[in-house]
Design a protein around this motif. Structure first.
Motif: not given
Ligand SMILES: Nc1ncnc2c1ncn2[C@@H]1O[C@H](COP(=O)(O)OP(=O)(O)OP(=O)(O)O)[C@@H](O)[C@H]1O
Ligand SMILES: [Mg+2]
Lengths: 259, 267
Positions: B88-105
């Protein structure tokens, strides 16, 4: 209703600065139907995106009903070449999405949108998913989605070019009568001179490098109020077509000569 | 008349399909029985060393013993818990980091080379560092489970976010959508299939991380049972643990697959 003053747009890329459009001045009256035609790459989509507020002009200003446009407003609807209905939502949910985002999701607007859906012959498709519909049906659904928040200015970027000829003719009539009935102002980008004449009141012919409005044609009065399909069969249609065709050819030839 | 004929043919077709399926199932079952029976026979006749390979009857006996003295369930519970939390940490954490990266090019550009390095790095090699960081306990094991999946999830999901057709965003923008709305209504749902496909990969990765973590530090859990059984030369225990892990990992994988079917029903 809509005024463009001295619009310039320069695109900057790593390789170069592209002077896409220059010196665009245009005034559109309430309820008018305008078409943009011109060679590929002359900046039609660029001007349309600027009017929609999706793209800031490099200089110049656009006013819609007196207010300066700085970004997308709910007064403007925009339809792309393809429908871009969200495949994971039903037709009804797709239509409601525009209402949700513009904060206009209420019973009345939903009812009006569904009513329009029925009018356009998709009443039984509201719970279907986009991939269950034909191209023409999808484009009609996209039209309803655009009209649901009740914009007053509608922008179409080659909305019929991905459709087969018969569907296109049917849709032209449908869009034309829907817009006339709701008294909307509209701008249509098209490659098809016949379509431009059949649907619009005025036609702006674009020139290239940089893109400017070379000439504005007034469509003969009695063609304007006819349904597109009937207008295409009017005796005055062909002579007018020839006139526009000749000018467009001149523009294209000049561009070929230049490049 | 014709309809009747078609109906009959259809029935016949379905029956043939049914029959074919039954064949496949029986062969699969047969293969399983054959495997265990062969193992048993080979071990009993000393064709393979029973001390190393043990035999199914002994493994089964051990299973019964361990269930009755209630030690097995604790080990299973611990490993399963660690795996699920790591997953869960890997999946949710990874998705959240991906969101962060998407948010800030800009952030995504800055972090790009680091992600590449971290991704190519064999993460189990970081095991000792993690143990030093978190101490030799369960948290270190969960961290191993999460670490293995979080980087690859970030990269895959970020790419999915990035590749969403611009025109879907444009449609929403024309309605005046905010960035949050664009994410919520276009980018995220369009990336669902990718996110869910990473879930399946992450199930496997979390098991690897947790078992390796348990090899290194644990006093309990299935990984511990394996390494302990190996050290004291009790291969029954090793085999039993392996079978249990295979069973649980399959169940988890199937669960994710079922979830995928439900979530992606309408695509
Ligand atoms: N994002 C961009 N970056 C750089 N240059 C661009 C960009 N978008 C358009 N252009 C350039 O601006 C010019 C006008 O493009 P535009 O898309 O507005 O033309 P168009 O008239 O819509 O063409 P078509 O009829 O083919 O759709 C072209 O030369 C194009 O290469
Ligand atoms: Mg274009």
């Amino acid at each position: 209703m809509l005024t463009l003053t001295d619009i310039e747009k320069v695109y900057f890329t790593e390789k170069e600065a592209v002077h896409a459009v220059s010196n665009i001045n245009l005034h559109v009256e309430e309820g008018e139907f305008l078409s943009f035609i011109g060679p590929s790459g002359c900046g039609k989509t660029t001007v349309l995106s600027i009017i929609a507020g999706l793209l800031p002009p490099t200089s110049g200003e656009i006013r819609l009903n007196g207010t300066l446009i700085k970004g997308p407003t709910e007064e403007t609807g925009y339809m792309l070449q393809e429908d871009y209905l969200f495949p994971w939502l039903t037709i009804q949910k797709n239509i409601e999405l525009g209402l949700t985002i513009t904060n206009k999701l209420n019973d009345k607007n939903t009812k009006d949108a569904l009513h329009l859906l029925i009018q356009l012959g998709l009443g039984d498709k509201k719970d279907a998913f986009p991939n269950e519909l034909s191209g023409g049906m999808r484009q009609r659904a996209a039209l309803v989605r655009m009209l649901a928040p009740k914009p007053s200015l509608l922008l179409f970027d080659e909305p019929f070019s991905a459709l087969d000829y018969q569907t296109k003719l049917q849709l032209e009539d449908l869009v034309f009568s829907t817009l006339k009935q709701q008294e909307k102002t509209a701008i249509l980008v098209t490659h098809d001179i016949s379509e431009a004449i059949a649907m619009s009141d005025r036609i702006c012919l674009f020139d290239m490098n940089p893109g400017t409005i070379k000439k504005i044609f007034n469509v003969p009065e009695h063609l304007r109020n006819k349904l597109p399909f009937q207008a295409r069969h009017d005796p005055d249609f062909h002579p007018f077509f020839q006139k526009v065709w000749k000018e467009l050819k001149d523009v294209e030839q000049k561009d070929r000569g230049a490049s | 008349m014709l309809n009747k004929k078609i109906e009959a043919l259809h029935k016949e077709f379905l029956q043939r399909r049914q029959k074919e399926k039954r064949y496949v199932y029986s062969y699969q079952l047969l293969l399983l029985i054959f495997f265990f029976a062969g193992w048993e026979v080979a071990a009993r006749n000393q064709w393979i060393d029973p001390l190393i390979f043990s035999m199914p009857s002994n493994v089964f006996q051990l299973l019964i013993d361990r269930i009755s003295d209630q030690t097995l369930l604790i080990h299973i519970g611990i490993t399963l818990g660690e795996t699920i939390i790591g997953f869960l940490i890997g999946t949710i954490g990874g998705t959240l980091i991906a969101l962060l990266l998407w948010w800030s090019p800009r952030l995504s550009q800055v972090s790009d080379p680091y992600l590449v390095v971290l991704n190519s790095m064999p993460k189990v090699a970081l095991g000792p560092i993690i143990i030093v960081l978190f101490g030799p306990n369960m948290i270190a094991i969960i961290a191993m489970g999460a670490l293995l999946s979080i980087i690859i999830t970030t990269i895959v999901v970020y790419n999915a976010f990035h590749q969403v057709d611009e025109n879907y965003k444009k449609v929403l923008q024309t309605f005046g959508a905010t960035k949050t709305q664009i994410f919520r209504f276009a980018v995220l749902p369009a990336s669902y299939p990718t996110i869910i496909s990473t879930l399946k990969v992450n199930v496997g990765l979390s098991w690897v991380g947790v078992i390796v973590g348990e090899f290194l530090v644990a006093k309990q859990g299935l990984g511990y049972l394996i390494i302990y059984g190996f050290q004291v030369f009790q291969f029954q225990q090793v085999m039993l643990s392996l079978l249990i892990i295979a069973f649980l990992a399959t169940i988890m994988y199937q669960g994710v697959e079922t979830m995928e079917k439900i979530l992606l029903k309408n695509r």
